[in-house]
Scaffold this motif. Structure first.
Motif, PDB file in Angstrom:
ATOM      1  N   LEU A 133      96.565  56.032  66.214  1.00  0.00           N
ATOM      2  CA  LEU A 133      95.718  54.915  65.792  1.00  0.00           C
ATOM      3  C   LEU A 133      95.870  53.733  66.751  1.00  0.00           C
ATOM      4  O   LEU A 133      94.878  53.063  67.070  1.00  0.00           O
ATOM      5  CB  LEU A 133      96.076  54.474  64.367  1.00  0.00           C
ATOM      6  CG  LEU A 133      95.201  53.335  63.816  1.00  0.00           C
ATOM      7  CD1 LEU A 133      93.767  53.803  63.629  1.00  0.00           C
ATOM      8  CD2 LEU A 133      95.760  52.797  62.503  1.00  0.00           C
ATOM      9  N   GLN A 134      97.088  53.506  67.217  1.00  0.00           N
ATOM     10  CA  GLN A 134      97.314  52.419  68.160  1.00  0.00           C
ATOM     11  C   GLN A 134      96.500  52.637  69.446  1.00  0.00           C
ATOM     12  O   GLN A 134      95.906  51.700  69.979  1.00  0.00           O
ATOM     13  CB  GLN A 134      98.794  52.312  68.481  1.00  0.00           C
ATOM     14  CG  GLN A 134      99.167  51.104  69.327  1.00  0.00           C
ATOM     15  CD  GLN A 134     100.661  50.980  69.486  1.00  0.00           C
ATOM     16  OE1 GLN A 134     101.385  51.975  69.572  1.00  0.00           O
ATOM     17  NE2 GLN A 134     101.156  49.755  69.522  1.00  0.00           N
ATOM     18  N   GLY A 194      90.902  56.669  55.805  1.00  0.00           N
ATOM     19  CA  GLY A 194      89.894  55.639  56.017  1.00  0.00           C
ATOM     20  C   GLY A 194      90.161  54.732  57.197  1.00  0.00           C
ATOM     21  O   GLY A 194      89.415  53.776  57.425  1.00  0.00           O
ATOM     22  N   LEU A 195      91.204  55.017  57.964  1.00  0.00           N
ATOM     23  CA  LEU A 195      91.558  54.154  59.084  1.00  0.00           C
ATOM     24  C   LEU A 195      90.750  54.465  60.344  1.00  0.00           C
ATOM     25  O   LEU A 195      90.705  53.655  61.270  1.00  0.00           O
ATOM     26  CB  LEU A 195      93.051  54.285  59.385  1.00  0.00           C
ATOM     27  CG  LEU A 195      93.986  53.714  58.315  1.00  0.00           C
ATOM     28  CD1 LEU A 195      95.420  54.119  58.591  1.00  0.00           C
ATOM     29  CD2 LEU A 195      93.860  52.194  58.261  1.00  0.00           C
ATOM     30  N   VAL A 196      90.146  55.627  60.392  1.00  0.00           N
ATOM     31  CA  VAL A 196      89.356  56.045  61.546  1.00  0.00           C
ATOM     32  C   VAL A 196      88.026  56.597  61.057  1.00  0.00           C
ATOM     33  O   VAL A 196      87.967  57.215  59.985  1.00  0.00           O
ATOM     34  CB  VAL A 196      90.114  57.117  62.374  1.00  0.00           C
ATOM     35  CG1 VAL A 196      89.220  57.739  63.433  1.00  0.00           C
ATOM     36  CG2 VAL A 196      91.346  56.496  63.036  1.00  0.00           C
ATOM     37  N   VAL A 197      86.968  56.348  61.833  1.00  0.00           N
ATOM     38  CA  VAL A 197      85.661  56.926  61.524  1.00  0.00           C
ATOM     39  C   VAL A 197      85.132  57.616  62.772  1.00  0.00           C
ATOM     40  O   VAL A 197      85.522  57.288  63.899  1.00  0.00           O
ATOM     41  CB  VAL A 197      84.652  55.868  61.041  1.00  0.00           C
ATOM     42  CG1 VAL A 197      85.058  55.311  59.697  1.00  0.00           C
ATOM     43  CG2 VAL A 197      84.502  54.749  62.074  1.00  0.00           C
ATOM     44  N   GLN A 198      84.271  58.609  62.562  1.00  0.00           N
ATOM     45  CA  GLN A 198      83.599  59.282  63.672  1.00  0.00           C
ATOM     46  C   GLN A 198      82.311  58.533  63.977  1.00  0.00           C
ATOM     47  O   GLN A 198      81.549  58.187  63.076  1.00  0.00           O
ATOM     48  CB  GLN A 198      83.339  60.742  63.326  1.00  0.00           C
ATOM     49  CG  GLN A 198      84.623  61.510  63.087  1.00  0.00           C
ATOM     50  CD  GLN A 198      84.401  62.995  62.879  1.00  0.00           C
ATOM     51  OE1 GLN A 198      85.208  63.809  63.277  1.00  0.00           O
ATOM     52  NE2 GLN A 198      83.302  63.353  62.246  1.00  0.00           N
ATOM     53  N   ARG A 201      86.600  55.983  66.230  1.00  0.00           N
ATOM     54  CA  ARG A 201      86.701  54.516  66.252  1.00  0.00           C
ATOM     55  C   ARG A 201      87.592  54.032  65.117  1.00  0.00           C
ATOM     56  O   ARG A 201      87.538  54.554  64.001  1.00  0.00           O
ATOM     57  CB  ARG A 201      85.303  53.913  66.115  1.00  0.00           C
ATOM     58  CG  ARG A 201      85.276  52.397  66.027  1.00  0.00           C
ATOM     59  CD  ARG A 201      83.846  51.872  66.012  1.00  0.00           C
ATOM     60  NE  ARG A 201      83.045  52.399  64.916  1.00  0.00           N
ATOM     61  CZ  ARG A 201      83.066  51.909  63.672  1.00  0.00           C
ATOM     62  NH1 ARG A 201      83.892  50.915  63.353  1.00  0.00           N
ATOM     63  NH2 ARG A 201      82.279  52.436  62.745  1.00  0.00           N
ATOM     64  N   PHE A 202      88.435  53.037  65.424  1.00  0.00           N
ATOM     65  CA  PHE A 202      89.236  52.395  64.389  1.00  0.00           C
ATOM     66  C   PHE A 202      88.313  51.728  63.374  1.00  0.00           C
ATOM     67  O   PHE A 202      87.395  50.997  63.740  1.00  0.00           O
ATOM     68  CB  PHE A 202      90.165  51.355  65.020  1.00  0.00           C
ATOM     69  CG  PHE A 202      90.848  50.450  64.041  1.00  0.00           C
ATOM     70  CD1 PHE A 202      91.591  50.962  62.984  1.00  0.00           C
ATOM     71  CD2 PHE A 202      90.743  49.072  64.171  1.00  0.00           C
ATOM     72  CE1 PHE A 202      92.214  50.124  62.080  1.00  0.00           C
ATOM     73  CE2 PHE A 202      91.364  48.224  63.276  1.00  0.00           C
ATOM     74  CZ  PHE A 202      92.101  48.749  62.227  1.00  0.00           C
ATOM     75  N   ARG A 229     103.695  55.872  57.322  1.00  0.00           N
ATOM     76  CA  ARG A 229     104.075  55.893  55.903  1.00  0.00           C
ATOM     77  C   ARG A 229     102.840  55.916  55.009  1.00  0.00           C
ATOM     78  O   ARG A 229     102.812  56.602  53.981  1.00  0.00           O
ATOM     79  CB  ARG A 229     104.943  54.680  55.586  1.00  0.00           C
ATOM     80  CG  ARG A 229     106.330  54.755  56.204  1.00  0.00           C
ATOM     81  CD  ARG A 229     107.234  53.661  55.688  1.00  0.00           C
ATOM     82  NE  ARG A 229     106.809  52.337  56.111  1.00  0.00           N
ATOM     83  CZ  ARG A 229     107.164  51.753  57.258  1.00  0.00           C
ATOM     84  NH1 ARG A 229     107.941  52.441  58.121  1.00  0.00           N
ATOM     85  NH2 ARG A 229     106.758  50.564  57.559  1.00  0.00           N
ATOM     86  N   LEU A 230     101.809  55.154  55.390  1.00  0.00           N
ATOM     87  CA  LEU A 230     100.578  55.137  54.613  1.00  0.00           C
ATOM     88  C   LEU A 230      99.913  56.512  54.595  1.00  0.00           C
ATOM     89  O   LEU A 230      99.513  57.020  53.538  1.00  0.00           O
ATOM     90  CB  LEU A 230      99.613  54.085  55.184  1.00  0.00           C
ATOM     91  CG  LEU A 230      98.216  54.044  54.574  1.00  0.00           C
ATOM     92  CD1 LEU A 230      98.294  53.596  53.123  1.00  0.00           C
ATOM     93  CD2 LEU A 230      97.313  53.103  55.363  1.00  0.00           C
ATOM     94  N   VAL A 231      99.781  57.094  55.769  1.00  0.00           N
ATOM     95  CA  VAL A 231      99.115  58.405  55.881  1.00  0.00           C
ATOM     96  C   VAL A 231      99.849  59.464  55.092  1.00  0.00           C
ATOM     97  O   VAL A 231      99.258  60.370  54.499  1.00  0.00           O
ATOM     98  CB  VAL A 231      99.001  58.804  57.367  1.00  0.00           C
ATOM     99  CG1 VAL A 231      98.620  60.265  57.511  1.00  0.00           C
ATOM    100  CG2 VAL A 231      97.969  57.911  58.065  1.00  0.00           C
ATOM    101  N   ASN A 232     101.156  59.360  55.048  1.00  0.00           N
ATOM    102  CA  ASN A 232     101.958  60.353  54.357  1.00  0.00           C
ATOM    103  C   ASN A 232     102.268  59.989  52.906  1.00  0.00           C
ATOM    104  O   ASN A 232     103.070  60.658  52.259  1.00  0.00           O
ATOM    105  CB  ASN A 232     103.263  60.592  55.109  1.00  0.00           C
ATOM    106  CG  ASN A 232     103.049  61.350  56.409  1.00  0.00           C
ATOM    107  OD1 ASN A 232     102.909  62.556  56.388  1.00  0.00           O
ATOM    108  ND2 ASN A 232     102.952  60.635  57.524  1.00  0.00           N
TER     109      ASN A 232
END
Length: 401
Positions: A23-24, A59-63, A79-80, A395-398
Motif C-alpha cells: 500500500l505504501q 477498501g484501501l485499494v481500488v482498481q 490506486r490507493f 494489522r487492519l488487513v488481518n
C-alpha cells in the motif's frame, strides 16, 4: 536478531512485501500495477496477488482501469482509495481555532475557523471541538464510522505519547489533561502535539518532503517557536521540549522581561508582541503582531525598521541553530511572516554572515506557503503517518486490533 513476527496469514507485519508495504508503494506513486509491485517488493506474483486482494477487500485499494501494455493483456491499474475514510483535525491557538476534515490523502474537504480562547479551559474548548467535528461531518454527509483518526495541535508543550499538555504557560487548567480521553467514544487513534510541530510537519508535507529531509520551521507571532523536522520526522526531544527557540538568550537584552520569567529571551526582543510594545513607546497604536504587519505593509518606517531589526536578532539565534543542526531549509511562518520581505531580510543577513560556510552552502530561508492552514495540514499528516503505517495496515488487513 529476534524472530520476525508474522500475522495469522503468515505475512510479515513490517517486512517488504507485506500488505502495508505494498500500500505504501501505491500511495507514494512508486507502483500502480501488480507487475510493478512484484518488481519493487521482490516477492512472488502469487503473493502480491493475494495481498492486493486483501487490500481490495479492506477498501484501501481500488482498481482503476488498465495500464499501458508492454505486450499481451494490459495490467489492471491499482490506486490507493483515499476516500475510504476521514481524518478530523483541530489547530488550537491562544485565541483562534481552526477545525477541518481531510481524506486519507490529506486533502482538505471542509473547514471552519473562529475566535476561541484556549484559556477557557479543556472542558469548554474540547466540547466545542467535538461539536464542530460533528457539524463538519454532517456537512459532508458522513458519520463517525468514516473517521480513521483525530489530530489536535495545542499552543504549548505536549507529551506526545500520552496527549497531555505539560505545564503550558498560557493554558490554565490544561496541565496534565488527557486530551485523547475526550474523544474516546470515536474509537480511533487521537494524536496530540504542539502547534508549532504540526505547522512544521504541514509545511514539510506540503512543500518539502520530496526534496529535503531536515527542516526548521520558525513561527513568529506573538511569541516565537520552532518545529524541527529531522530525517523526515518531527523531532520532539526527550520531554517534548525540542525547538523551544523563543527562550534562547540574546546577548545585550537583559532588560527585556519574557513571559517565561527570564530576561533577554529572543521572544521578548523579536516576537510580535515585543515589537508592538516598542512601537507603542514611539507613539504608535500597534496592539499585536498583526497590527505590526499592517503597519509594515502600509510603509510605516518605524515598523519596517523594527521588524528588520527583529529579523537580525532572530537570525543571530538561528545562526547557532544552523551550525548545530545543519538544516536544508528554514521556513518562517506565523503572523509576522506576512511581513516576510523585511523579516526574512534581517534573518538572512545574520544567518549567512554568522553560520559556517559549509552549513549555509545550500541553505534556503523561505516564507511559509500554507499560511493559516499549516497546522491542520500537519495534524492530518501526523494522523495519516500513524494509521497508514505499514504495520498498522497489516494489522487492519488481518483483523488484528
Amino acid at each position: 536478531m529476534g524472530e520476525l513476527l508474522t500475522t495469522t496469514n503468515g505475512w510479515p507485519t513490517t517486512a517488504p512485501g507485506s500488505p502495508g508495504h505494498l500500500l505504501q508503494l501505491l500511495r507514494e506513486g512508486a507502483a500502480s500495477t501488480r507487475p510493478q509491485l512484484v518488481e519493487l517488493s521482490g516477492i512472488s506474483r502469487t503473493a502480491v496477488s493475494q495481498r492486493v486482494d486483501a487490500l481490495l477487500a479492506a477498501g484501501l485499494v481500488v482498481q482503476d482501469g488498465a495500464g499501458a501494455s508492454t505486450g499481451g493483456r494490459p495490467a489492471v491499474r491499482l490506486r490507493f482509495n483515499h476516500d475510504h475514510g476521514l481524518v478530523l483535525v483541530a489547530d488550537l491557538g491562544a485565541t483562534h481555532a481552526r477545525l477541518a476534515v481531510t481524506d486519507l490523502a490529506g486533502e482538505l474537504l471542509v473547514e471552519r475557523a473562529e475566535d476561541r480562547a484556549i484559556a477557557e479551559g479543556p472542558g469548554p474548548v474540547l466540547d466545542w471541538v467535538r461539536a464542530g467535528f460533528e457539524q463538519l461531518l454532517d456537512e459532508l454527509g458522513r458519520g463517525r464510522a468514516d473517521v480513521r483518526g483525530i489530530g489536535i495541535g495545542l499552543p504549548g508543550p505536549v507529551e506526545h505519547g500520552s496527549g497531555r499538555a505539560v505545564s503550558p504557560p498560557i493554558m490554565p487548567g490544561w496541565d496534565g489533561y488527557p486530551v485523547p480521553a475526550h474523544f474516546a467514544d470515536y474509537d480511533v487513534p487521537v494524536l496530540v502535539d504542539n502547534d508549532v510541530n504540526i505547522m512544521a510537519l504541514g509545511e514539510y508535507w506540503a512543500a518539502w518532503r520530496h526534496e529535503v529531509d531536515d527542516l526548521l520551521f520558525i513561527k513568529v507571532g506573538t511569541g516565537i517557536g520552532c518545529g524541527v523536522i529531522a530525517s523526515g520526522r518531527v523531532h520532539r526531544g526527550a520531554q517534548g521540549a525540542a525547538g523551544d527557540l523563543g527562550h534562547v538568550r540574546v546577548p545585550g537584552a537583559d532588560d527585556a522581561l519574557c513571559r517565561c520569567g527570564n530576561t533577554g529571551c529572543v521572544e521578548a526582543v523579536a516576537g510580535g508582541q515585543a515589537i508592538a510594545e516598542r512601537l507603542r513607546s514611539l507613539g504608535s497604536s500597534a496592539r499585536d503582531a498583526r497590527d505590526v504587519v499592517n503597519l509594515v505593509l502600509a510603509g510605516d518606517r518605524e515598523a519596517t525598521r523594527a521588524v528588520r531589526e527583529a529579523g537580525r536578532e532572530l537570525g543571530a539565534v538561528l545562526a547557532a541553530a544552523v551550525n548545530f543542526f545543519n538544516p536544508a531549509v528554514i521556513v518562517i511562518g506565523g503572523d509576522m511572516a506576512n511581513a516576510h520581505e523585511q523579516l526574512l531580510a534581517g534573518v538572512r543577513e545574520v544567518v549567512y554572515r554568522r553560520s559556517l560556510p559549509l552549513a549555509t552552502r545550500h541553505l534556503r530561508v523561505v516564507p511559509a506557503q500554507l499560511g493559516d492552514r499549516a497546522g491542520i495540514t500537519g495534524a492530518s499528516a501526523m494522523v495519516l503517518a500513524e494509521v497508514l503505517a505499514p504495520g498498522a495496515v497489516d494489522r487492519l488487513v488481518n483483523g488484528v486490533t
